[in-house]
Design a protein around this motif. Structure first.
Motif, PDB file in Angstrom:
ATOM      1  N   ASP A 122       0.875  -1.148  -0.007  1.00  0.00           N
ATOM      2  CA  ASP A 122       0.025  -0.039   0.071  1.00  0.00           C
ATOM      3  C   ASP A 122       0.745   1.216   0.080  1.00  0.00           C
ATOM      4  OD1 ASP A 122      -2.185  -1.741   0.173  1.00  0.00           O
ATOM      5  OD2 ASP A 122      -2.676  -1.103   2.188  1.00  0.00           O
TER       6      ASP A 122
ATOM      7  N   LEU B  40       1.185   0.096 -10.183  1.00  0.00           N
ATOM      8  CA  LEU B  40      -0.139   0.438  -9.750  1.00  0.00           C
ATOM      9  C   LEU B  40      -1.067  -0.471 -10.226  1.00  0.00           C
ATOM     10  CD1 LEU B  40      -0.304   4.458 -10.270  1.00  0.00           C
ATOM     11  CD2 LEU B  40      -0.538   3.065  -8.171  1.00  0.00           C
TER      12      LEU B  40
ATOM     13  N   LYS C 151      -7.606   4.288  -3.067  1.00  0.00           N
ATOM     14  CA  LYS C 151      -8.532   3.158  -3.105  1.00  0.00           C
ATOM     15  C   LYS C 151     -10.037   3.556  -3.678  1.00  0.00           C
ATOM     16  CE  LYS C 151      -6.807   0.472   0.682  1.00  0.00           C
ATOM     17  NZ  LYS C 151      -7.330  -0.292   2.103  1.00  0.00           N
TER      18      LYS C 151
ATOM     19  N   TRP D 267      -1.087  -3.538  -8.014  1.00  0.00           N
ATOM     20  CA  TRP D 267      -1.877  -3.197  -6.501  1.00  0.00           C
ATOM     21  C   TRP D 267      -3.250  -3.146  -6.629  1.00  0.00           C
ATOM     22  CZ3 TRP D 267      -4.675   1.251  -5.041  1.00  0.00           C
ATOM     23  CH2 TRP D 267      -4.899   1.175  -3.416  1.00  0.00           C
ATOM     24  N   ILE D 268      -3.861  -2.229  -7.741  1.00  0.00           N
ATOM     25  CA  ILE D 268      -5.069  -2.075  -7.935  1.00  0.00           C
ATOM     26  C   ILE D 268      -5.943  -3.523  -8.232  1.00  0.00           C
ATOM     27  CG2 ILE D 268      -6.973  -1.087  -9.626  1.00  0.00           C
ATOM     28  CD1 ILE D 268      -4.991   1.295  -9.918  1.00  0.00           C
ATOM     29  N   SER D 269      -5.308  -4.348  -8.996  1.00  0.00           N
ATOM     30  CA  SER D 269      -5.786  -5.551  -9.345  1.00  0.00           C
ATOM     31  C   SER D 269      -6.152  -6.504  -7.929  1.00  0.00           C
ATOM     32  CB  SER D 269      -5.011  -6.483 -10.249  1.00  0.00           C
ATOM     33  OG  SER D 269      -3.926  -6.869  -9.669  1.00  0.00           O
TER      34      SER D 269
ATOM     35  N   GLU E  99      -6.719   3.256 -12.737  1.00  0.00           N
ATOM     36  CA  GLU E  99      -6.141   2.233 -13.599  1.00  0.00           C
ATOM     37  C   GLU E  99      -7.029   2.543 -14.884  1.00  0.00           C
ATOM     38  OE1 GLU E  99      -7.558  -2.408 -13.529  1.00  0.00           O
ATOM     39  OE2 GLU E  99      -9.152  -1.152 -13.086  1.00  0.00           O
TER      40      GLU E  99
ATOM     41  N   LEU F  89      -7.204  -5.392  -5.067  1.00  0.00           N
ATOM     42  CA  LEU F  89      -8.011  -4.629  -4.484  1.00  0.00           C
ATOM     43  C   LEU F  89      -9.344  -5.414  -4.174  1.00  0.00           C
ATOM     44  CD1 LEU F  89      -7.867  -0.760  -5.151  1.00  0.00           C
ATOM     45  CD2 LEU F  89      -7.062  -2.049  -2.920  1.00  0.00           C
TER      46      LEU F  89
ATOM     47  N   ALA G 172       2.346   2.032  -3.387  1.00  0.00           N
ATOM     48  CA  ALA G 172       1.187   2.301  -4.418  1.00  0.00           C
ATOM     49  C   ALA G 172       0.987   3.872  -4.097  1.00  0.00           C
ATOM     50  CB  ALA G 172      -0.216   1.776  -4.164  1.00  0.00           C
TER      51      ALA G 172
ATOM     52  N   ALA H  13      -9.464   4.164  -7.519  1.00  0.00           N
ATOM     53  CA  ALA H  13      -8.740   3.109  -8.087  1.00  0.00           C
ATOM     54  C   ALA H  13      -9.103   2.939  -9.473  1.00  0.00           C
ATOM     55  CB  ALA H  13      -8.687   1.843  -7.322  1.00  0.00           C
ATOM     56  N   LYS H  14     -10.471   2.668  -9.595  1.00  0.00           N
ATOM     57  CA  LYS H  14     -10.737   2.436 -11.006  1.00  0.00           C
ATOM     58  C   LYS H  14     -10.312   3.616 -12.186  1.00  0.00           C
ATOM     59  CE  LYS H  14     -12.592  -1.689 -11.600  1.00  0.00           C
ATOM     60  NZ  LYS H  14     -11.541  -2.455 -12.229  1.00  0.00           N
TER      61      LYS H  14
END
Length: 157
Positions: A78, A150, A118, A153-155, A125, A157, A81, A121-122
């Motif tokens: 975290d 990144l 968070k 990390w996002i994947s 991305e 979540l 990121a 995040a979308k």
């Protein structure tokens, strides 16, 4: 072109000259169609313009589709990121942007904390991982590896 301010994927694209040409062709052809219909020509007389417009726009979409997410093998903490986002994104996306050209965070998206990252995040991305639309003009020199990290990390979540 005014469109470049709103769609950085055009000016950042390696074929930006072709995209501009296709947009000009589609726009001029559409204008021709509208003017000819307005002055009394039948739509059948200017129907040839519709495939030209459609082809120009379809080709534009084809060459600008995202190449996909860069791959990164490994764990991304975290803190790492957040560090990437604070270094590369928070110059604009902050309560008090440090970028002198930005007065307020664009679209109200702030990326200074883990919770904010968070929450958005979308969008991160889509704009920074899957495409290179952000940072705008890659003003903060975000690297391919940082984008991949990144994305990894996002994947998770």
């Amino acid at each position: 072109m005014m469109v470049s301010n709103h769609y950085p994927m055009i000016t950042d694209h390696p074929l930006s000259w072709l995209l501009v040409g296709l947009i000009v062709i589609a726009g001029a052809t559409l204008r021709h169609f509208l003017v000819r219909v307005e002055v009394g020509d039948t739509q059948e007389q200017v129907a040839w313009t519709l495939p030209v417009i459609g082809s120009a726009l379809a080709f534009s979409l084809l060459i600008t589709q995202p190449a996909g997410r860069p791959a990164y093998q490994g764990e991304v903490a975290d803190a790492e990121a957040v560090s990437i986002v604070q270094t590369r994104c928070a110059a604009c996306h902050a309560a008090r942007p440090t970028d002198t050209t930005i007065k307020a965070a664009p679209k109200g998206v702030m990326l200074e904390t883990l919770e904010e990252l968070k929450r958005y995040a979308k969008q991160v991305e889509i704009q920074a991982v899957n495409s290179k639309a952000m940072p705008l003009g890659n003003k903060t020199d975000m690297t391919v590896e940082e984008r991949a990290k990144l994305g990894a990390w996002i994947s998770r979540l």
